[in-house]
Design an enzyme around this catalytic site. Structure first.
Site, short mmCIF file in Angstrom:
data_model
loop_
_atom_site.label_atom_id
_atom_site.label_comp_id
_atom_site.label_asym_id
_atom_site.label_seq_id
_atom_site.Cartn_x
_atom_site.Cartn_y
_atom_site.Cartn_z
NE ARG A 154 -0.59 0.35 4.69
CZ ARG A 154 -1.39 0.45 6.04
NH1 ARG A 154 -2.45 0.42 6.17
NH2 ARG A 154 -0.46 0.33 7.38
CD GLU B 159 -5.48 3.75 11.92
OE1 GLU B 159 -4.25 3.01 12.18
OE2 GLU B 159 -5.67 4.31 10.74
CG ASN C 220 -4.57 5.94 6.74
OD1 ASN C 220 -5.41 6.33 7.44
ND2 ASN C 220 -3.84 4.69 6.73
CD GLU C 221 -0.99 5.39 10.16
OE1 GLU C 221 -0.20 4.54 9.64
OE2 GLU C 221 -1.23 5.29 11.24
CE LYS D 182 -3.87 -14.59 6.69
NZ LYS D 182 -2.67 -13.66 5.77
CG PHE D 183 -2.92 -13.39 11.68
CD1 PHE D 183 -3.83 -14.12 12.18
CD2 PHE D 183 -2.09 -13.50 10.83
CE1 PHE D 183 -3.92 -15.26 11.67
CE2 PHE D 183 -2.07 -14.87 10.00
CZ PHE D 183 -3.12 -15.54 10.46
C1 GAL Z 1 -1.97 1.99 10.62
C2 GAL Z 1 -2.86 2.14 9.54
C3 GAL Z 1 -4.10 1.23 9.33
C4 GAL Z 1 -3.53 0.03 9.76
C5 GAL Z 1 -2.92 0.04 11.27
C6 GAL Z 1 -2.51 -1.15 11.98
O1 GAL Z 1 -0.90 2.54 10.35
O2 GAL Z 1 -3.27 3.77 9.47
O3 GAL Z 1 -4.70 1.28 8.40
O4 GAL Z 1 -2.70 -0.53 8.97
O5 GAL Z 1 -1.78 0.86 11.19
O6 GAL Z 1 -1.68 -1.24 12.94
#
Ligand code: GAL
Length: 697
Positions: free
Chosen positions: A110, A305, A148-149, A354-355
């Site tokens: 990604r 997040e 995103n980030e 997935k984990f």
């Molecule tokens: C962040 C990201 C999310 C996911 C997450 C996993 O960096 O924005 O999409 O990948 O980490 O910890």
């Protein structure tokens, strides 16, 4: 205000495109049961939204919007531009980023785009225009989540388009090539350029690269990402002028200078995944929450997040033990978050993550994690009055990306960990229950009684004056080793560092003659009023001013006999300027913090320093959190509070607010059985209700 606007937002990334629609009904039902207010959708959905260039499919997103909307769940709509589809890489291989060694990264993960790619930008902005036009007025839309980030996982690219964009950035910064040559000090090692056309990105090179070129490339790379963010935000704003726009920051992320970003986001938001295997991770977490609040100048922010349990990118991925998901969440709320969101709602059944834990685990709703998720959702409903409430702080800790990047470059006096240096002092205040704001060194600090500038390596003239003005206005200033060594072009401030000749050096009354980093990690003593252990750093400090008091000196080593810590007080004791020329141990930091708080007349919630327990005041409530595994009992305002391991509680309500009055003598933390050693040095949390007698009296 709508009912939901009065609630702490709760929810997370929702990726229904990974699932058949039959699962969507269950999602919404379980979200409602878990008191979810908010779902962030379409973060990685570009390929689903635009399966072929210029062909859009919004039907499924309309459906998701409608389902959530009917259930009373608000939407944060992502612009889906963080992960371009395969067709973009296929059509425009030049959009893929290039590493410092010249390797072009492939499609298949990604974020595989160069921030300066014209093709990426064109297609990303076209998608954003479609999304904004379609959803700007949707009644369920609460905010926009751009990209995103940014910078994760590609901050810099070394491709030809980037080199061209860098040259334009340099031209805007310096105007002409002579000015660039002067700023970069290119007389050294025969690096002089005749024109901008000769200037490149600092790719892999035989030895130390030009320090200012490297720093400028860091600055440019952060700006290039910001430009992408702003281009998307501008489109959204033209369709939805009143809907808040955000993008998720990543804690203390070295590659992106968040001070320059925050004027462009309506709400600061952050992603944080504290390491459950590190018993001290709560320190970095607390600091991160304080940084997010500070970036927004005290405004509420959003935890965009976090994980409900394990992540999938640590070796090993330790789960969050019972209570720790709640503890992390409440810490964020206590330090100014108006929302607690997660990656992600439903744990993926396929793909790279997935984990990674989620709000709804693989094993379903009858699980430890999901029960915790539901309980937390219910609990957060009780804290709605905190929405928009402030977190008062009278201490400012300077934090600056230029210093971070510059001091960690090659060719510096020692291998310095800037963040660790800052956190060493931050933690001294955390141990006393004193809330700290972060501040850019050039910023106006008049709201703070105490300003601490650890390793403020790069100081512009404005920053030098801003710091020097603190003792002049009667405040307390603390400056540590490696501060004011270079200006913003990384040219040395001659004649004894500390900002060079001028205001700051005269405020401190000392001069640094020579650095003497210590070769091994052996501790050494400093003696005097502030005696204790130190390590890592010595230097030859010369006192220039009769008003300076040497409060400790190096007892041994290269700088033996030279001052280690000094203070210069103003007339009548008003204003104090401390200089710390060594890296103090925890115990010495604690002594110094006590002195600095006393100088600034700032009360501490804990009488003595304590580790593992945290307290912070937000709005009408004081939060107290126990980050250790062992239970503790505290006496707060003559009330006994019991906290089990990894527990958090609060005192005060909207109707019955609490108010801090002062500190008192004597420890009041009552150790639980078996915990006497750990707790005996803990002090009082002095909290009085309005009308109650001042406990200090
Ligand atoms: C962040 C990201 C999310 C996911 C997450 C996993 O960096 O924005 O999409 O990948 O980490 O910890």
């Amino acid at each position: 205000m709508s009912e939901i606007a009065r609630r702490i937002r709760y929810g997370g990334d929702y990726n229904p495109e990974q699932w058949p629609t039959t699962v969507w009904d269950e999602d919404v039902r379980l979200m409602q049961q878990a008191h979810v207010t908010t779902a962030t959708i379409a973060v990685f959905a570009w390929a689903k939204l635009e399966p072929a260039p210029g062909q859009y499919d919004f039907g499924w997103l309309d459906d998701v919007f409608d389902r959530l909307s009917r259930a009373g769940i608000r939407v944060i709509l992502a612009t889906a531009t963080a992960s371009p589809p395969a067709w973009l890489a296929h059509r425009h291989p030049e959009s893929l980023p290039v590493t410092i060694d010249g390797v072009r990264l492939a499609f298949g993960s990604r974020q595989q785009f160069s921030p300066s790619s014209a093709a990426y930008r064109h297609h990303a902005l076209r998608l954003v225009t479609e999304l904004a036009a379609r959803y700007a007025d949707h009644p369920a839309l609460e905010a926009w989540h751009v990209g995103n980030e940014y910078g994760n996982h590609v901050t810099r690219s070394y491709d030809p388009e980037t080199a061209e964009a860098f040259r334009i950035w340099l031209h805007n910064r310096y105007g002409d090539i002579d000015t660039l040559n002067a700023a970069w000090g290119t007389a050294f090692w025969s690096q002089t350029y005749r024109s901008f056309a000769e200037v490149g990105v600092p790719s892999a090179a035989p030895m130390i690269r030009n320090p200012t070129q490297v720093l400028d490339f860091d600055r440019f790379s952060s700006d290039a990402l910001l430009e992408l963010y702003r281009a998307e935000a501008e489109i959204i704003r033209s369709y939805a002028p009143d809907t808040p726009i955000t993008t998720n920051f990543m804690s203390f992320f070295k590659d992106v200078d968040y001070w320059s970003w925050t004027p462009h986001v309506d709400v600061v938001s952050d992603d944080l995944y504290p390491d459950p295997a590190d018993p001290r991770s709560y320190v970095l977490s607390a600091a991160t929450r304080d940084l997010m609040r500070s970036l927004g100048a005290g405004k509420s922010w959003l935890l965009m997040e976090q994980a409900t349990s394990a992540v999938n990118w640590r070796p090993p991925n330790v789960p969050l033990a019972d209570g720790r998901h709640r503890l992390n969440s409440l810490q964020a709320v206590a330090r100014g978050a108006d929302g607690v969101l997660h990656f992600q709602w439903r744990q993926s059944a396929a793909g790279a993550e997935k984990f990674h834990s989620a709000m709804l685990p693989h094993a379903g709703e009858d699980t430890r994690v999901h029960r915790g998720v539901r309980a937390l959702g219910a609990e957060l409903r009780e804290l709605g009055d905190l929405v928009g409430a402030g977190v008062p702080a009278r201490v400012a800790l300077c934090f600056d990306w230029d210093s971070w990047r510059a001091i960690e470059q090659d060719g510096t006096p020692a291998t310095v960990d800037y963040l660790d240096t800052v956190l060493r002092f931050y933690e001294g205040f955390l141990r006393r229950g004193v809330t700290v704001d972060f501040l850019h060194p050039e910023a106006d600090s008049t709201a703070y009684s105490l300003v601490v500038a650890p390793a403020a390596h790069v100081l512009s003239d404005d920053a030098v004056h801003a710091l020097a003005s603190v003792p002049a206005r009667g405040g307390t200033l603390v400056v540590t080793y490696l501060s004011g060594v270079v200006d913003e072009n990384l040219h040395v401030r001659l004649g004894g560092y500390l900002g060079g000749e001028g205001a700051l050096r005269s405020a401190l009354g000392v001069r640094v003659e020579e650095f003497a980093p210590v070769a091994d990690s052996t501790a050494f003593d400093v003696t005097g009023d502030y005696a204790g252990a130190s390590d890592f750093w010595q230097e030859l400090i010369r006192v220039d001013d009769a008003q300076v008091e040497v409060v400790s000196s190096f007892a041994s080593g290269f700088a033996a006999g030279s001052p280690a810590i000094t203070v210069k007080r103003g007339v009548g004791g008003a204003g104090a300027a401390w200089y710390v020329g060594t890296r103090p141990s925890t115990a010495l930091v604690d002594k110094l913090v006590s002195a600095w708080l006393a100088d600034s007349n700032i009360p501490a919630a804990f009488e003595h320093a304590v580790t593992g327990i945290e307290t912070v005041l937000r709005g009408s409530r004081r939060f107290v959190a126990n980050h250790s595994e062992a239970p503790v009992r505290l006496s707060v305002d003559n009330r006994q509070i019991e906290l089990s391991g990894h527990d958090c509680t609060w005192i005060g309500t909207r109707e019955e607010p609490i108010e801090i009055t002062s500190t008192s003598a004597g420890p009041t933390l009552i150790p639980s059985e078996g915990e006497i050693q750990r707790c005996e040095h803990v002090g009082a949390l002095m909290i009085a209700r309005p009308g109650s007698p001042d406990p200090a009296e």
